[in-house]
Scaffold this active site. Structure first.
Site, mmCIF file in Angstrom:
data_model
loop_
_atom_site.group_PDB
_atom_site.id
_atom_site.type_symbol
_atom_site.label_atom_id
_atom_site.label_comp_id
_atom_site.label_asym_id
_atom_site.label_seq_id
_atom_site.Cartn_x
_atom_site.Cartn_y
_atom_site.Cartn_z
ATOM 1 C CB SER A 1 -1.950 -10.621 5.973
ATOM 2 O OG SER A 1 -2.614 -11.728 5.401
ATOM 3 C CE LYS B 1 -15.700 -2.943 -5.104
ATOM 4 N NZ LYS B 1 -16.376 -4.243 -5.290
ATOM 5 C CB ILE C 1 -8.492 -5.780 -3.927
ATOM 6 C CG1 ILE C 1 -8.801 -4.403 -4.530
ATOM 7 C CG2 ILE C 1 -8.505 -5.708 -2.395
ATOM 8 C CD1 ILE C 1 -9.056 -4.439 -6.022
ATOM 9 C CG ASP D 1 -17.386 -7.397 -3.988
ATOM 10 O OD1 ASP D 1 -17.057 -6.877 -2.902
ATOM 11 O OD2 ASP D 1 -16.593 -7.513 -4.948
#
Length: 312
Positions: free
Chosen positions: A37, A92, A15, A170
């Site tokens: 990361s 989200k 994403i 999700d």
């Protein structure tokens, strides 16, 4: 506040690379200055760090961060970012649990730091026209079909089937974010049946019964094993005609007639970042928890059925 807003991306998965990176790079209000990361990798030649603590200690000037990590680890990272005085954009769902989200909201308010619980599907082009059309009409009933292939949209992402990973909820929380935006009354969960693979910790399908505060029934069918045409549709029957919001909020028809809306399905994140650009300097907290609360309520009342194991 500096212009442009100096922003770091935390979590460099699909994403982040598909949506956040190109959106930030195309928006002159923001400047991507670093990535974080645990698996490595960055963007172009930007500084890359293995943790938020390493970023904070680096001396790189940051005004805001976007958190694109799985929800299970997001609260601790967001809490630390708020402590740094950085505005926080939450992918989200905003947290793994409602209590975690509330704690972040309260912490940001206490520290006077911007916080944004983003719901990208609310920025699909047909959502606002649907909300306006429904605003002064009586909803008689509604149905939600959110059916997609997890192998296509989340290939190999085991975290999504871990506890706190939401499973089929999700993507389905996108449907709930739209429904709570466009329906004139609040939604309440009446019952649910969820299917959980024998080797996984989160649902792969669900059937949910809801009702509006005015008493209109709303049924949702959620499926993570959809073959063929993927479906993201919300149909609403009213006292003055029928509305169909399809393709995840990209298309709208009223009484069977298609309405022209901007082709902005892939511009949802541009809308999110426009909103975040307002939140950062204002140190505002924008955190609507209605979709997350509905997911929690569904699990409280659901009948759980163990189904066949799922493997990629």
């Amino acid at each position: 506040m500096t212009t442009p807003i100096r922003i770091a991306l935390v979590g460099m998965g699909k994403i982040a690379r598909d949506q956040h990176v190109p959106t930030i790079q195309q928006d002159p209000v923001f400047q991507l200055v670093a990535t974080v990361s645990t698996s490595g990798g960055s963007v172009d030649d930007l500084p890359a760090f293995a943790s938020l603590e390493a970023l904070a200690a680096s001396g790189v000037a940051v005004d805001a961060v976007s958190l694109c990590t799985p929800p299970q680890v997001r609260r601790a990272i967001a809490h630390s970012a708020i402590d740094q005085g950085w505005a926080v954009f939450l992918e989200k769902p905003p947290a793994a649990t409602v209590s975690e989200a509330i704690a972040l909201r309260d912490h940001a308010r206490a520290r006077g730091t911007g916080l944004f619980a983003s719901w990208h599907s609310r920025h699909a082009p047909a959502v606002e026209p649907a909300r306006v059309w429904l605003a002064d009409r009586q909803v008689l009933d509604a149905s939600i079909i959110w059916a997609e292939d997890v192998r296509q949209w989340h290939p190999g992402q085991d975290w999504i089937f871990e506890p706190g990973g939401f499973g089929v909820f999700d993507p389905a929380i996108n449907a709930l974010s739209i429904a709570t935006q466009i329906l004139p009354q609040a939604l309440f969960v009446e019952g649910a049946a969820i299917d959980v693979p024998s080797n996984r910790g989160a649902a792969i399908a669900a059937d949910v019964s809801l009702r509006t505060a005015a008493g209109a029934p709303v049924h949702a069918r959620l499926d993570f094993l959809q073959r063929g045409r993927q479906r993201w549709d919300i149909a609403v029957r009213t006292n003055d005609g029928d509305l169909l919001l399809s393709d995840g909020g990209a298309a709208l028809s009223i009484n069977g007639d298609s309405l022209s809306v901007a082709d902005a399905l892939h511009g949802e994140y541009a809308g999110l970042y426009r909103r975040f650009a307002e939140i950062v300097p204002a140190r505002e907290v924008d955190m609507d928890l209605a979709p997350l609360t509905l997911v929690a309520d569904i699990h409280l009342v659901a009948r759980r059925t163990e189904v066949d194991a799922f493997d990629w």
